[in-house]
Design an enzyme around this catalytic site. Structure first.
Site, PDB file in Angstrom:
ATOM      1  N   LEU A 121       0.878  -1.160   0.000  1.00 54.30           N
ATOM      2  CA  LEU A 121       0.000   0.000   0.000  1.00 54.30           C
ATOM      3  C   LEU A 121       0.919   1.214   0.000  1.00 54.30           C
ATOM      4  CD1 LEU A 121      -2.682  -1.004   2.681  1.00 54.30           C
ATOM      5  CD2 LEU A 121      -2.973  -0.932   0.196  1.00 54.30           C
ATOM      6  N   ASP A 122       0.504   2.286  -0.654  1.00 59.46           N
ATOM      7  CA  ASP A 122       1.323   3.508  -0.646  1.00 59.46           C
ATOM      8  C   ASP A 122       1.519   3.979   0.783  1.00 59.46           C
ATOM      9  OD1 ASP A 122       1.267   3.422  -3.385  1.00 59.46           O
ATOM     10  OD2 ASP A 122      -0.337   4.909  -3.574  1.00 59.46           O
ATOM     11  N   ARG A 123       2.537   4.791   0.957  1.00 61.04           N
ATOM     12  CA  ARG A 123       2.854   5.281   2.306  1.00 61.04           C
ATOM     13  C   ARG A 123       1.637   5.947   2.961  1.00 61.04           C
ATOM     14  NH1 ARG A 123       7.732   9.457   3.008  1.00 61.04           N
ATOM     15  NH2 ARG A 123       6.973  10.418   4.905  1.00 61.04           N
ATOM     16  N   HIS A 206       0.410   2.876  -7.644  1.00 60.37           N
ATOM     17  CA  HIS A 206      -0.487   4.033  -7.490  1.00 60.37           C
ATOM     18  C   HIS A 206      -1.765   3.889  -8.323  1.00 60.37           C
ATOM     19  CE1 HIS A 206       2.615   5.907  -5.260  1.00 60.37           C
ATOM     20  NE2 HIS A 206       3.248   6.532  -6.221  1.00 60.37           N
ATOM     21  N   LYS A 209      -5.041   6.014  -7.509  1.00 62.29           N
ATOM     22  CA  LYS A 209      -4.768   7.457  -7.650  1.00 62.29           C
ATOM     23  C   LYS A 209      -4.627   7.817  -9.129  1.00 62.29           C
ATOM     24  CE  LYS A 209      -2.479   7.594  -3.217  1.00 62.29           C
ATOM     25  NZ  LYS A 209      -1.216   7.231  -2.598  1.00 62.29           N
TER      26      LYS A 209
END
Ligand code: URA
Length: 257
Positions: A121-123, A206, A209
């Site tokens: 998962l992204d930060r 990503h 997004k």
């Protein structure tokens, strides 16, 4: 066909373990570092088949020998599967020279050698993350050919309407040629800031997004809430985790959309 051949995960594995050093067995089961478990052994707290273990390097078969620590059987498991409610600000990696990783959040009893996050998962993304030491399981969960659906909750800067639902349903191709398979977009609340659920069957960099950027919108907040049929446990606060049961592990691979 046995359970493994059917792709069903069995936490207590087949009897294929060779004998291992007792200190290695215990530290692989969350009883502490090699040094810490050596102290347990020296103090006479470790008993195998009714005999106190005297030598730190003595070897046993964790599958067939009855090992107890302070009188309690260790319930040996070769692999471990952990659900974490990942908080924002922490990276999905096994180690990093500067940043805190998800492994740094694990309580001591779940720490093991060889753990890694199965997928990233992204930060700044929160939510459901699986941490394991089972490479085959991770490969099966992440392989695009297995089409394991992942569901996210998102807050979007912009009014999400039927137009975006259709765009997501048709799949999205970015100007640089990267393409995303059809995704399901479900509007929970539409307004200048919309709340949506997005379900995708891939895990590209990503991805959510970028899909929203492609339709002219921006993701403000993102949280993964489901993988396959496994939902994020609502009892887990951000940063908390729990060990998964066999039923929960197998529910990842159950049809879900
Ligand atoms: N899509 C994203 O954009 N970020 C994530 O962390 C997961 C899916």
């Amino acid at each position: 066909m046995n359970k493994k051949e059917q792709g069903i995960y069995i936490i207590c594995t087949e009897n294929d373990m060779a004998k291992e050093r007792i200190d290695k067995i215990l530290s692989s089961q969350g009883f502490g570092s090699r040094k810490e478990v050596q102290t347990l052994i020296k103090r006479g707290f470790v008993v195998v088949d009714n005999t106190v273990v005297k030598k730190i390097g003595e070897k046993f078969d964790p599958e067939s020998d009855i090992i107890t620590v302070m009188g309690k059987p260790i319930n040996f498991k070769k692999n471990i599967y952990i659900m974490m409610n990942k908080p924002a600000g922490i990276i999905s990696a096994s180690m990093d020279p500067k940043m805190k990783t998800v492994l740094d959040l694990l309580p001591k009893h779940l720490q093991r050698k060889g753990l890694f996050p199965a997928g990233r998962l992204d930060r700044n993304t929160e939510g459901l993350l699986i941490i394991t030491n089972d490479g085959d399981f991770a490969h099966k969960m992440l392989s695009p050919k297995n089409k394991i659906y992942k569901k996210y909750e998102a807050i979007i800067d912009g009014t999400v309407t039927e137009t975006q639902i259709n765009q997501f349903e048709n799949g999205i191709t970015l100007q640089n040629g990267i393409s995303y398979k059809p995704a399901r977009l479900n509007i929970i609340e539409s307004g200048p800031r919309s709340i949506v659920e997005v379900t995708i069957c891939e895990g590209k960099f990503h991805q959510i997004k970028r899909m929203f950027i492609a339709v002219g919108m921006r993701v403000i907040y993102l949280k993964r809430i489901k993988i396959g049929s496994l939902c994020l446990d609502p009892c887990l606060k951000l940063g908390e985790c729990k060990e998964l049961s066999e039923f929960e592990i197998n529910s990842i691979f159950r049809d879900c959309i």
